[in-house]
Design a protein around this motif. Structure first.
Motif, PDB file in Angstrom:
ATOM      1  N   TYR A  59       0.861  -1.182   0.000  1.00  0.00           N
ATOM      2  CA  TYR A  59       0.000   0.000   0.000  1.00  0.00           C
ATOM      3  C   TYR A  59       0.900   1.236   0.000  1.00  0.00           C
ATOM      4  N   ASN A  60       0.603   2.188  -0.860  1.00  0.00           N
ATOM      5  CA  ASN A  60       1.415   3.396  -0.937  1.00  0.00           C
ATOM      6  C   ASN A  60       0.528   4.627  -1.034  1.00  0.00           C
ATOM      7  N   LEU A  61       0.856   5.637  -0.255  1.00  0.00           N
ATOM      8  CA  LEU A  61       0.172   6.929  -0.322  1.00  0.00           C
ATOM      9  C   LEU A  61       1.228   8.017  -0.393  1.00  0.00           C
ATOM     10  N   GLU A  62       1.068   8.926  -1.343  1.00  0.00           N
ATOM     11  CA  GLU A  62       2.040  10.000  -1.540  1.00  0.00           C
ATOM     12  C   GLU A  62       1.306  11.328  -1.734  1.00  0.00           C
ATOM     13  N   ILE A  63       1.719  12.333  -0.976  1.00  0.00           N
ATOM     14  CA  ILE A  63       1.098  13.657  -1.053  1.00  0.00           C
ATOM     15  C   ILE A  63       2.178  14.664  -1.430  1.00  0.00           C
ATOM     16  N   THR A  64       1.956  15.357  -2.544  1.00  0.00           N
ATOM     17  CA  THR A  64       2.903  16.363  -3.041  1.00  0.00           C
ATOM     18  C   THR A  64       2.264  17.739  -2.936  1.00  0.00           C
ATOM     19  N   LYS A  65       2.964  18.638  -2.283  1.00  0.00           N
ATOM     20  CA  LYS A  65       2.436  19.982  -2.055  1.00  0.00           C
ATOM     21  C   LYS A  65       3.462  21.024  -2.471  1.00  0.00           C
ATOM     22  N   LYS A  66       3.063  21.899  -3.381  1.00  0.00           N
ATOM     23  CA  LYS A  66       3.902  23.033  -3.758  1.00  0.00           C
ATOM     24  C   LYS A  66       3.405  24.250  -2.987  1.00  0.00           C
ATOM     25  N   TRP A  67       4.258  24.760  -2.083  1.00  0.00           N
ATOM     26  CA  TRP A  67       3.837  25.843  -1.202  1.00  0.00           C
ATOM     27  C   TRP A  67       3.949  27.207  -1.876  1.00  0.00           C
ATOM     28  N   ASN A  68       4.992  27.369  -2.652  1.00  0.00           N
ATOM     29  CA  ASN A  68       5.170  28.595  -3.428  1.00  0.00           C
ATOM     30  C   ASN A  68       6.149  28.288  -4.553  1.00  0.00           C
ATOM     31  N   SER A  69       6.661  29.299  -5.209  1.00  0.00           N
ATOM     32  CA  SER A  69       7.551  29.083  -6.349  1.00  0.00           C
ATOM     33  C   SER A  69       8.884  28.465  -5.948  1.00  0.00           C
ATOM     34  N   LYS A  70       9.202  28.474  -4.629  1.00  0.00           N
ATOM     35  CA  LYS A  70      10.489  27.958  -4.179  1.00  0.00           C
ATOM     36  C   LYS A  70      10.379  26.639  -3.417  1.00  0.00           C
ATOM     37  N   TRP A  71       9.321  26.463  -2.636  1.00  0.00           N
ATOM     38  CA  TRP A  71       9.225  25.304  -1.735  1.00  0.00           C
ATOM     39  C   TRP A  71       8.264  24.244  -2.286  1.00  0.00           C
ATOM     40  N   GLN A  72       8.693  22.984  -2.181  1.00  0.00           N
ATOM     41  CA  GLN A  72       7.818  21.846  -2.458  1.00  0.00           C
ATOM     42  C   GLN A  72       8.138  20.719  -1.489  1.00  0.00           C
ATOM     43  N   THR A  73       7.100  20.041  -0.989  1.00  0.00           N
ATOM     44  CA  THR A  73       7.295  18.915  -0.076  1.00  0.00           C
ATOM     45  C   THR A  73       6.548  17.685  -0.577  1.00  0.00           C
ATOM     46  N   ILE A  74       7.067  16.532  -0.188  1.00  0.00           N
ATOM     47  CA  ILE A  74       6.417  15.253  -0.503  1.00  0.00           C
ATOM     48  C   ILE A  74       6.422  14.405   0.761  1.00  0.00           C
ATOM     49  N   LEU A  75       5.260  13.892   1.123  1.00  0.00           N
ATOM     50  CA  LEU A  75       5.124  12.949   2.233  1.00  0.00           C
ATOM     51  C   LEU A  75       4.679  11.611   1.671  1.00  0.00           C
ATOM     52  N   SER A  76       5.342  10.531   2.102  1.00  0.00           N
ATOM     53  CA  SER A  76       5.057   9.207   1.556  1.00  0.00           C
ATOM     54  C   SER A  76       4.937   8.185   2.676  1.00  0.00           C
ATOM     55  N   TYR A  77       3.965   7.267   2.514  1.00  0.00           N
ATOM     56  CA  TYR A  77       3.801   6.162   3.461  1.00  0.00           C
ATOM     57  C   TYR A  77       3.603   4.875   2.670  1.00  0.00           C
ATOM     58  N   SER A  78       4.286   3.799   3.091  1.00  0.00           N
ATOM     59  CA  SER A  78       4.143   2.495   2.450  1.00  0.00           C
ATOM     60  C   SER A  78       3.987   1.423   3.516  1.00  0.00           C
TER      61      SER A  78
END
Length: 558
Positions: free
Chosen positions: A405-424
């Motif tokens: 099972y895999n869940l991935e959330i990608t969030k671009k906060w602004n033109s400079k910052w991006q985060t990815i959270l992943s669970y398996s």
């Protein structure tokens, strides 16, 4: 090295290209070198330090050049493995020699190739020849290929050859026919794409078996159908391989266990902007297909004729790739607790984009991706002795191999910052997959952040953790990557098996390195440790042993 011999081949063609402007010359060079070191801090299961292999400085090098004139193309590839190939590559890769060559004529309707060539029929479940240097695969055919396209909606392919193995070819002959008709072009559909295809592949190999109960020629057939309408799509393929001797242990052909093979593949999905769902189902029974029967089960992907990738999420985080699934198409009748004749299962992919301006999407939107895969042995009746035999249930699910099972959330906060959270969450049956012992349940989390200073300068930081209830237990990992500009980048990473029950196996697998790019040339250097296990590309894997050393790679094209 002896690559200078190959460089001599370039001279007459280079001169010719200067005299005749219509001749185009293009190609490339790739070299991957490793200096293996004694590493007293990296212990194996017997509490022994990693030692240098014989000839610790090893290099895999590839030089290829192609010449194109009007409808004609010719090419040659030389390879060097000096003094030996990198660890755990096919031992037939040794020395320096011309590896492949071809000449091709192609126009709108006809495509004729003589020499070495690559090809794929349908999904590749019956036949695919390709090259992947990271996996040590080059199973090109040496012979001839003829492709005829009399109309826009109809195509015929025919092939004949012997499969490459090392610098030689296998002791068999491969035949193939494939036809595909695009019915939507034939009937001029506006919003629907519809095509169907038929395939035949034959492998003729004479063996040393006295009074064989199987034919030297193994015949395989396939039919496929593909349809797409607006945002919906569906494709399916069924493959059948005629009765043949089963090989359970490499190079040991069983003259008393003669069985056919089959495969069923079904894929369907729906996709539009911001949302998509895709499902794949596959059933394999005795579908290992090799140009020489005895090659089945070898760990080098040598003489493999078909393409059977693992249909699971292709994870890009290090710890999520420790318990990686390999497709299980082969037959094993070892004991009552280890019997298998193939696999059955599938995966589902779902993605959704939260729109900008919504409560979850925020100012820049957010992406969610979910993947689920599950694979089981085929259920049925299995006879271990007197004599060995089996009968499978067509849609029966036997012992579980793997669940993910895999869940991935990608969030671009602004033109400079991006985060990815992943669970398996993974379940891995070592006894059934690796034919060893044990079952593992693992939970993996990863957090990633990327900050862009400008268009070419950025930093990426990744933290990972794996909890496992068996085998090597818990791991922690981290990576820092820095792109200074479009040419220069550096990285530092470490994987730490801190939870291992055996203290001397609580190893750090650290790596530090960088890469420099200029136009079509890339040079990379790194120092560190290689974790033992599977290295996979596109669902196909090879095993690499634990090692420590300095690696240098060079890749350029012209």
């Amino acid at each position: 090295m002896k690559l200078y011999k190959l460089l001599l081949l370039l001279v007459p063609f280079t001169v010719l290209s200067q005299e005749k402007e219509k001749i185009n010359v293009f190609g490339g060079f790739e070299s991957n070198s490793q200096w293996y070191l004694n590493d007293t801090g990296l212990k194996d299961e017997f509490n022994l330090p990693t030692t240098q292999p014989e000839n610790p400085l090893r290099t895999n090098s590839y030089l290829f050049v192609n010449f194109k004139y009007k409808n004609w193309t010719a090419g040659i590839q030389g390879e060097a493995y000096e003094k030996n190939a990198l660890l755990n590559l096919n031992p037939k890769f040794i020395g320096t020699d011309v590896a492949t060559y071809f000449i091709q004529y192609k126009n709108e309707k006809i495509d004729i190739t003589a020499g070495y060539f690559y090809e794929q029929f349908g999904s590749g479940l019956l036949f695919r020849s390709w090259e992947d240097r990271a996996l040590g695969i080059n199973n090109a055919l040496r012979g001839g290929r003829f492709i005829y396209k009399p109309t826009k909606f109809l195509a015929f392919k025919s092939i004949y050859g012997q499969q490459r193995t090392g610098f030689d070819v296998a002791n068999s002959n491969i035949y193939g026919l494939d036809t595909e008709i695009t019915l939507s072009d034939l009937f001029k559909f506006d919003t629907t794409t519809l095509s169907m295809g038929l395939t035949y592949v034959g492998r003729d190999e004479k063996t040393d078996i006295q009074n064989p109960k199987f034919n030297s020629l193994t015949n395989a057939y396939a039919g496929r159908l593909s349809v797409a309408h607006n945002s919906f799509y569906l494709s399916t393929e069924f493959d059948y391989k005629s009765e043949d001797a089963v090989v359970q242990v490499t190079e040991q052909i069983d003259n008393n266990l003669i069985k056919p093979g089959s495969a069923l593949l079904l894929n369907l999905g729906y996709s539009k902007k911001g949302f998509g769902i895709d499902g794949t189902f596959r059933r394999l029974e005795n579908m290992g297909f090799f140009s020489e029967r005895g090659a089945k089960g070898n760990s080098f992907n040598d003489r493999i004729m078909n393409f059977i990738p693992s249909l699971t999420k292709q994870n890009h985080y290090n710890l999520a790739n420790i318990y990686v699934y390999q497709a299980q198409p082969n037959v094993i009748l070892a004991d009552k607790d280890l019997v298998k004749a193939g696999e059955i299962g599938g995966q589902i992919d779902l993605f959704y984009d939260f729109k900008k301006g919504t409560a979850l999407g925020g100012k820049n939107g957010m992406k969610l991706a979910f993947n689920f895969s599950n694979w089981n042995a085929l259920s049925g009746t299995f006879y271990i002795y007197n004599p060995q035999d089996y009968k499978t249930d067509f849609l029966g699910f036997g012992k579980r191999y793997f669940t993910d099972y895999n869940l991935e959330i990608t969030k671009k906060w602004n033109s400079k910052w991006q985060t990815i959270l992943s669970y398996s969450n993974q379940y891995y049956n070592k006894k059934m997959i690796q034919e060893t012992s044990g079952e593992v349940t693992a939970n993996i989390v990863a957090a990633e952040a990327t900050y862009k200073f400008n268009a070419t300068k950025s930093i990426r930081v990744v933290g990972e953790h794996l909890w496992a209830d068996h085998d090597k237990k818990n791991w922690a990992g981290g990576t820092v990557e820095m792109n200074l500009n479009s040419k220069l980048s550096f990285f530092l990473s470490d994987l730490y098996n801190y939870g291992n029950d055996t203290d001397y196996l609580r190893n750090h697998y650290y790596n530090i390195g960088g890469a420099f790019r200029k136009k079509a040339t890339r040079i990379a250097l790194n120092y560190g440790r290689q974790r033992g296990g599977l290295v996979c590309v596109g669902g196909v894997c090879r095993f690499v042993p634990e090692s420590s050393g300095l690696a240098l790679s060079l890749n350029t094209s012209f």
